[in-house]
Motif scaffolding. Structure first.
Motif, PDB file in Angstrom:
ATOM      1  N   ASN A  30       0.809  -1.228   0.000  1.00  0.00           N
ATOM      2  CA  ASN A  30       0.000   0.000   0.000  1.00  0.00           C
ATOM      3  C   ASN A  30       0.838   1.272   0.000  1.00  0.00           C
ATOM      4  O   ASN A  30       0.301   2.367   0.147  1.00  0.00           O
ATOM      5  N   LEU A  31       2.152   1.127  -0.176  1.00  0.00           N
ATOM      6  CA  LEU A  31       3.015   2.309  -0.126  1.00  0.00           C
ATOM      7  C   LEU A  31       2.779   3.236  -1.306  1.00  0.00           C
ATOM      8  O   LEU A  31       2.726   2.803  -2.457  1.00  0.00           O
ATOM      9  N   SER A  32       2.660   4.515  -1.011  1.00  0.00           N
ATOM     10  CA  SER A  32       2.583   5.574  -2.025  1.00  0.00           C
ATOM     11  C   SER A  32       2.853   6.884  -1.300  1.00  0.00           C
ATOM     12  O   SER A  32       2.742   6.949  -0.058  1.00  0.00           O
ATOM     13  N   PRO A  33       3.208   7.943  -2.019  1.00  0.00           N
ATOM     14  CA  PRO A  33       3.454   9.218  -1.332  1.00  0.00           C
ATOM     15  C   PRO A  33       2.287   9.678  -0.478  1.00  0.00           C
ATOM     16  O   PRO A  33       2.493  10.311   0.565  1.00  0.00           O
ATOM     17  N   ALA A  34       1.042   9.332  -0.872  1.00  0.00           N
ATOM     18  CA  ALA A  34      -0.133   9.812  -0.153  1.00  0.00           C
ATOM     19  C   ALA A  34      -0.260   9.212   1.245  1.00  0.00           C
ATOM     20  O   ALA A  34      -0.854   9.826   2.143  1.00  0.00           O
ATOM     21  N   VAL A  35       0.288   8.001   1.457  1.00  0.00           N
ATOM     22  CA  VAL A  35       0.112   7.351   2.755  1.00  0.00           C
ATOM     23  C   VAL A  35       1.265   7.639   3.709  1.00  0.00           C
ATOM     24  O   VAL A  35       1.220   7.221   4.873  1.00  0.00           O
ATOM     25  N   LEU A  36       2.290   8.328   3.244  1.00  0.00           N
ATOM     26  CA  LEU A  36       3.491   8.496   4.061  1.00  0.00           C
ATOM     27  C   LEU A  36       3.243   9.259   5.364  1.00  0.00           C
ATOM     28  O   LEU A  36       3.790   8.871   6.410  1.00  0.00           O
TER      29      LEU A  36
END
Length: 651
Positions: A30-36
């Motif tokens: 589920n990694l993406s810039p939005a979840v950081l």
């Protein structure tokens, strides 16, 4: 994927809802810039971060805006495990984006669209993480962790400004030395530095630390030596990857009268161009860091050790097995660059820097030998170590300018020797040979020119004029490269000018300057070298036109310099006293006329209406040189001095 769903997945599946292996899989998927931002909140759980943080490093560093998460992992994760993962990630980065290594190329890269996370940014981020991690480890021998880290960082390093600034930050952190901030300047390079700018109070203790185990007393010296070795390696790599123009700028400083009016000098360019100014700033920072780490003098002992080193050997290899600081070596090439910068900055910047207790003979000569003869392939060594080789040239120029030609008891050139049938000392000839190889093979034209100038200066510094004459004869007879033979003709001309000049002690108010007894004041010199300066060209006129083109392409620098020397000798009566009898007639017969006939033959073949195989052929840049050669030969043919024998016959 919907960011809200991804954020919910990583929040809701935290242990104990799942085991850590399952949770790690869920996070990675589920990694993406939005979840950081949400992930960074979750990673504030130190126990969880110690379990999974190390395994997120590679995926996170490849995402934009992941710096905060990586800093949290550095502060809360298991430092030993995270260090290993960071080093593994750095090793993987070595195969990425190898095309943009230097500051010159980095500027080009900035103009090209590319991935959001560049190799340089990843490197900077990971070094920031390492700075935090190493300060957290508590062990008896932290130098063992440090040695592995420094080797990996060096292998991943590319010599651009941002990566170098990150290295400087790392060493400052690991050495415990925090320099006060320098005055702000446009050329300054600033990169992320979480160890200095972040909150160290958030650092978790080392979970594997033994409370009863104390750091070994020798560790401070071991770590300082490792860092010093590392920074000398970085200095060498940066100088090899970026043109610093130390030698060329020294030449401008020493010879202001030779600067072309209206032409921008390199000294001015490095003062005004922000890119070049930043290079000086970066090197200055590296040199200051080396001084902080204890290397701040250029003693006789240091020079002696430098003479015995081998440039290009990795001093960090095997440093993890070192038993004492003395077992950890410095980069010879880096130390050469250091000395080169010291002599350059002490001269051009008037900086308070150490200068070497050394001379051209024997120290500089030994350094040249040790550097260029590594592995037996001189050209390959020069191409591999361009910055270190330039530094050696700069050191030689400084030594000459400061009258450090030799130690009275050591130099082969200190005392004039009587004329004899023997050649000059092998050391002196070997020195000039090595310097002229730099003038031939170095990829940077300013360094080639500086090396050529250095060779001439050292040649002229030999007080034995008969030795100088033999050296020039040897170069002109045996050198296979036209550009170097052309330089030898230039040095010959300078010898005649020096011999004709009044001695420094003569006053212009006196009647006449005392006579100069140099061999270059007599016909003997030209009698010796005439056949190598003006070699027989009869075989050239017999060549096929295509072969004449090849001959001219290979020999043009030497031919142009020879005809210039002819103009120098015969365009005025000044040099009549050094001309052997009938020299003009013999040179005309064996050199000038056959060469002119060869040029006529080629010109006829090239005429479009000639109908030959070469009719209308474009000679490219050779055409310009050919026109210059023609024009100067015409001037020489019309010079009264060159027609002296002919005029005498008619009379």
């Amino acid at each position: 994927m919907d960011p809200s769903a991804a954020i919910a997945a990583i929040r809701d599946s935290r242990p104990p809802a799942t085991d850590r292996f399952t949770y790690l899989t869920i996070v990675e998927s589920n990694l993406s810039p939005a979840v950081l931002p949400a992930l960074n909140e979750i990673l504030q759980d130190a126990e969880l971060t110690q379990e999974i943080g190390w395994d997120l490093v590679y995926n996170l560093v490849n995402l934009p805006d992941s710096d905060a998460c990586l800093e949290t992992i550095a502060r809360l994760g298991n430092p030993r495990e995270v260090i290993l993962k960071v080093l593994e990630t750095l090793e993987l980065l070595q195969n990425e984006d190898d095309g943009y290594q230097s500051d010159d190329e980095e500027e080009e890269r900035k103009q090209v669209p590319g991935p959001a996370v560049t190799l340089t940014h990843k490197f900077i981020t990971l070094l920031g993480v390492l700075a935090i991690l190493h300060r957290r480890i508590k062990t008896k021998y932290p130098s063992r962790f440090l040695a592995q880290t420094l080797q990996t960082v060096l292998q991943s390093y590319r010599p651009n400004q941002e990566m170098t600034a990150a290295v400087i930050n790392l060493v400052h952190s690991l050495s415990g030395r925090r320099r006060p901030p320098l005055p702000s300047r446009k050329s300054s390079v600033n990169v992320a530095n979480p160890d200095q700018d972040g909150d160290a109070s958030k650092n978790a203790p080392d979970p594997e630390a033994d409370k009863d185990e104390r750091e070994d007393p020798s560790e401070t010296a071991m770590q300082q030596r490792l860092l010093l070795s590392f920074v000398t390696c970085i200095l060498e790599a940066y100088a090899n990857g970026n043109e610093m123009a130390w030698a060329a700028r020294l030449l401008e400083y020493y010879n202001p009268d030779k600067i072309v009016p209206g032409k921008k000098t390199l000294m001015a360019a490095f003062r005004e161009d922000q890119e070049l100014l930043a290079r000086d700033s970066i090197v200055g920072s590296l040199v200051a860091l080396i001084a902080d780490l204890g290397l701040n003098s250029c003693s006789k002992k240091f020079v002696q050790r430098l003479r015995k080193g081998l440039i290009g050997i990795d001093p960090l290899a095997g440093s993890g097995d070192a038993k004492s600081p003395e077992d950890i070596h410095l980069s010879t090439g880096g130390c050469v660059c250091l000395v080169g910068y010291w002599v350059f900055s002490s001269t051009v910047f008037d900086a308070d820097q150490p200068t070497p207790d050394a001379h051209i003979f024997p120290e500089h000569y030994d350094l040249l030998q040790k550097t260029l003869e590594v592995g037996g392939d001189v050209e390959a060594q020069i191409q591999k170590s361009v910055g270190a080789i330039e530094a050696i040239v700069a050191i030689g120029l400084w030594l000459h300018a400061n009258d450090r030609i030799s130690e009275a008891s050591a130099s082969p050139v200190v005392k004039p020797t009587p004329a004899s049938t023997e050649g000059p000392t092998s050391e002196f000839m070997s020195y000039l040979h090595l310097v002229t190889l730099i003038a031939l093979y170095h990829p940077r034209i300013q360094v080639r020119n500086a090396a050529s100038t250095l060779a001439g200066l050292v040649l002229h510094s030999n007080p034995a004029d008969d030795d100088r004459l033999r050296i020039l004869y040897d170069l002109l007879e045996n050198c296979a490269f036209a550009s170097l033979k052309a330089r030898a003709v230039t040095w010959l001309r300078e010898e005649f000018l020096a011999a004709a000049a009044p001695p420094p002690t003569w006053s212009s108010t006196s009647a006449d300057p005392p006579a100069n007894s140099s061999v270059f004041s007599e016909p003997q010199a030209l009698e010796t070298v005439q056949y190598v300066v003006f070699p027989n060209q009869n075989s050239v006129k017999e060549l096929e036109p295509s072969e004449i083109i090849d001959y001219l392409a290979w020999n043009m620098p030497f031919l142009l310099q020879s005809v210039n020397f002819g103009l120098f000798l015969w365009s005025s009566d000044r040099w009549k006293h050094v001309l052997p009898a009938n020299l003009d007639a013999t040179v005309k017969e064996r050199w000038f006329e056959p060469l002119r006939d060869a040029l006529d033959k080629l010109e006829s073949e090239l005429k479009p209406e000639g109908g030959g195989e070469l009719a209308g052929q474009d000679l490219g840049p050779l055409k310009f040189d050919l026109d210059v050669l023609r024009e100067r030969m015409a001037r020489l043919e019309g010079a009264d001095g060159f027609r002296a024998s002919e005029i005498a016959e008619k009379a």
